[in-house]
Design a protein around this motif. Sequence first.
Motif, mmCIF file in Angstrom:
data_model
loop_
_atom_site.group_PDB
_atom_site.id
_atom_site.type_symbol
_atom_site.label_atom_id
_atom_site.label_comp_id
_atom_site.label_asym_id
_atom_site.label_seq_id
_atom_site.Cartn_x
_atom_site.Cartn_y
_atom_site.Cartn_z
ATOM 1 N N MET A 1 -48.541 -43.144 -51.871
ATOM 2 C CA MET A 1 -48.241 -44.035 -50.755
ATOM 3 C C MET A 1 -46.630 -44.604 -50.926
ATOM 4 S SD MET A 1 -49.627 -48.097 -50.485
ATOM 5 C CE MET A 1 -48.739 -49.160 -49.835
ATOM 6 N N ALA A 2 -46.845 -44.595 -49.328
ATOM 7 C CA ALA A 2 -45.026 -44.616 -48.759
ATOM 8 C C ALA A 2 -44.939 -46.190 -49.219
ATOM 9 C CB ALA A 2 -45.180 -44.364 -47.781
ATOM 10 N N GLU A 3 -43.475 -45.896 -49.453
ATOM 11 C CA GLU A 3 -42.712 -47.492 -49.927
ATOM 12 C C GLU A 3 -41.404 -48.005 -48.637
ATOM 13 O OE1 GLU A 3 -43.419 -48.908 -52.768
ATOM 14 O OE2 GLU A 3 -44.195 -47.218 -53.086
ATOM 15 N N LEU A 4 -41.932 -48.811 -48.303
ATOM 16 C CA LEU A 4 -40.603 -49.753 -47.141
ATOM 17 C C LEU A 4 -39.607 -48.637 -47.301
ATOM 18 C CD1 LEU A 4 -42.128 -53.062 -46.825
ATOM 19 C CD2 LEU A 4 -41.876 -51.507 -45.535
ATOM 20 N N THR A 5 -39.096 -49.018 -48.824
ATOM 21 C CA THR A 5 -38.028 -48.038 -48.435
ATOM 22 C C THR A 5 -37.651 -46.771 -48.536
ATOM 23 O OG1 THR A 5 -38.369 -48.078 -51.033
ATOM 24 C CG2 THR A 5 -36.603 -50.008 -50.718
ATOM 25 N N ASP A 6 -39.274 -45.850 -48.291
ATOM 26 C CA ASP A 6 -38.598 -44.433 -48.196
ATOM 27 C C ASP A 6 -38.004 -44.799 -46.145
ATOM 28 O OD1 ASP A 6 -39.029 -43.733 -50.162
ATOM 29 O OD2 ASP A 6 -41.491 -43.776 -49.451
ATOM 30 N N MET A 7 -38.584 -45.922 -45.523
ATOM 31 C CA MET A 7 -37.968 -45.649 -44.012
ATOM 32 C C MET A 7 -36.507 -46.000 -44.115
ATOM 33 S SD MET A 7 -41.199 -48.496 -42.924
ATOM 34 C CE MET A 7 -41.049 -48.373 -41.202
ATOM 35 N N VAL A 8 -36.728 -45.418 -42.466
ATOM 36 C CA VAL A 8 -34.478 -45.106 -42.618
ATOM 37 C C VAL A 8 -34.767 -46.692 -42.543
ATOM 38 C CG1 VAL A 8 -35.038 -44.474 -39.786
ATOM 39 C CG2 VAL A 8 -33.218 -44.189 -40.988
ATOM 40 N N ASN A 9 -33.481 -47.171 -43.022
ATOM 41 C CA ASN A 9 -32.661 -48.381 -42.500
ATOM 42 C C ASN A 9 -33.071 -49.777 -43.642
ATOM 43 O OD1 ASN A 9 -31.068 -47.487 -40.135
ATOM 44 N ND2 ASN A 9 -33.275 -48.164 -38.777
ATOM 45 N N ILE A 10 -34.574 -49.196 -43.962
ATOM 46 C CA ILE A 10 -34.634 -50.441 -44.667
ATOM 47 C C ILE A 10 -34.493 -50.156 -46.243
ATOM 48 C CG2 ILE A 10 -37.480 -51.490 -45.998
ATOM 49 C CD1 ILE A 10 -36.964 -51.532 -42.947
ATOM 50 N N GLY A 11 -33.821 -50.937 -46.977
ATOM 51 C CA GLY A 11 -33.273 -50.909 -48.222
ATOM 52 C C GLY A 11 -34.161 -51.945 -49.021
ATOM 53 N N ARG A 12 -33.760 -51.865 -50.262
ATOM 54 C CA ARG A 12 -33.984 -53.052 -51.223
ATOM 55 C C ARG A 12 -33.815 -54.600 -51.173
ATOM 56 N NH1 ARG A 12 -31.988 -50.551 -56.311
ATOM 57 N NH2 ARG A 12 -30.286 -51.540 -55.717
ATOM 58 N N GLU A 13 -33.165 -54.533 -50.112
ATOM 59 C CA GLU A 13 -33.452 -56.480 -49.994
ATOM 60 C C GLU A 13 -33.685 -57.039 -48.696
ATOM 61 O OE1 GLU A 13 -32.259 -60.833 -49.872
ATOM 62 O OE2 GLU A 13 -32.264 -58.782 -51.501
ATOM 63 N N MET A 14 -34.178 -55.930 -47.827
ATOM 64 C CA MET A 14 -34.913 -55.770 -46.337
ATOM 65 C C MET A 14 -36.235 -55.452 -47.413
ATOM 66 S SD MET A 14 -35.187 -56.229 -43.271
ATOM 67 C CE MET A 14 -33.740 -55.845 -42.442
ATOM 68 N N ALA A 15 -36.179 -54.636 -47.746
ATOM 69 C CA ALA A 15 -38.209 -54.735 -48.596
ATOM 70 C C ALA A 15 -38.647 -55.978 -48.616
ATOM 71 C CB ALA A 15 -37.867 -53.180 -49.435
ATOM 72 N N ARG A 16 -37.859 -56.668 -49.908
ATOM 73 C CA ARG A 16 -37.879 -57.135 -50.493
ATOM 74 C C ARG A 16 -38.466 -58.144 -49.968
ATOM 75 N NH1 ARG A 16 -35.973 -62.289 -51.597
ATOM 76 N NH2 ARG A 16 -33.468 -62.299 -50.488
ATOM 77 N N LYS A 17 -37.384 -58.912 -48.649
ATOM 78 C CA LYS A 17 -37.729 -59.960 -47.590
ATOM 79 C C LYS A 17 -39.057 -59.774 -47.125
ATOM 80 C CE LYS A 17 -33.273 -61.247 -46.683
ATOM 81 N NZ LYS A 17 -31.706 -60.911 -45.930
ATOM 82 N N LEU A 18 -39.288 -58.098 -45.902
ATOM 83 C CA LEU A 18 -40.999 -57.680 -45.584
ATOM 84 C C LEU A 18 -41.738 -58.394 -46.282
ATOM 85 C CD1 LEU A 18 -39.495 -54.714 -43.885
ATOM 86 C CD2 LEU A 18 -39.752 -56.570 -42.855
ATOM 87 N N ALA A 19 -41.485 -58.288 -48.111
ATOM 88 C CA ALA A 19 -42.163 -58.461 -49.119
ATOM 89 C C ALA A 19 -43.117 -59.126 -48.833
ATOM 90 C CB ALA A 19 -42.503 -57.718 -49.979
ATOM 91 N N SER A 20 -42.202 -60.499 -48.743
ATOM 92 C CA SER A 20 -42.002 -62.239 -49.058
ATOM 93 C C SER A 20 -42.735 -62.494 -47.953
ATOM 94 C CB SER A 20 -40.708 -62.506 -49.423
ATOM 95 O OG SER A 20 -39.789 -62.588 -48.081
ATOM 96 N N VAL A 21 -42.558 -61.363 -46.522
ATOM 97 C CA VAL A 21 -43.460 -62.148 -45.109
ATOM 98 C C VAL A 21 -44.291 -61.374 -45.551
ATOM 99 C CG1 VAL A 21 -41.627 -63.557 -44.481
ATOM 100 C CG2 VAL A 21 -42.417 -61.372 -43.856
ATOM 101 N N GLY A 22 -45.114 -61.203 -46.096
ATOM 102 C CA GLY A 22 -46.828 -60.682 -46.138
ATOM 103 C C GLY A 22 -46.367 -58.822 -45.536
ATOM 104 N N VAL A 23 -44.906 -57.973 -45.485
ATOM 105 C CA VAL A 23 -45.254 -56.754 -45.459
ATOM 106 C C VAL A 23 -44.868 -55.499 -45.592
ATOM 107 C CG1 VAL A 23 -44.176 -54.965 -42.246
ATOM 108 C CG2 VAL A 23 -44.155 -57.568 -42.334
ATOM 109 N N ASP A 24 -46.149 -55.217 -46.399
ATOM 110 C CA ASP A 24 -45.403 -54.601 -47.893
ATOM 111 C C ASP A 24 -45.518 -52.836 -47.437
ATOM 112 O OD1 ASP A 24 -48.184 -54.466 -47.628
ATOM 113 O OD2 ASP A 24 -48.542 -55.530 -49.534
ATOM 114 N N SER A 25 -45.768 -52.404 -46.230
ATOM 115 C CA SER A 25 -46.115 -51.213 -46.441
ATOM 116 C C SER A 25 -45.498 -50.836 -45.148
ATOM 117 C CB SER A 25 -47.532 -50.841 -46.775
ATOM 118 O OG SER A 25 -48.068 -51.082 -44.761
#
Length: 90
Positions: A1-25
């Motif tokens: 399964m792909a991770e958010l951080t595999d996407m261009v522009n998405i680092g750990r901090e952005m991925a954390r914020k996204l996950a905190s609002v229900g966007v986890d993939s």
Amino acid sequence: MAELTDMVNIGREMARKLASVGVDSPEKLVELGSKHAFFRIKERYPQVCLVHLYALEGAVEGIAFNALPDEKKRDLKEFSDCLKTADTKK
């Protein structure tokens, strides 16, 4: 399964914020779209700025945020400005 951080522009901090609002993939981000995801993040983290929205749009489109076309950047800025206006009316 792909991770958010595999996407261009998405680092750990952005991925954390996204996950905190229900966007986890990556699939959820693409399905939701950059504007809706930004809206969710902005509700939880009011200090996020326009560059976050650019980064999300770039991630959805698969390009670096600074390579977004000027027309797209204008549209995103207008959307971000509308959110600011809505915040001041509360």
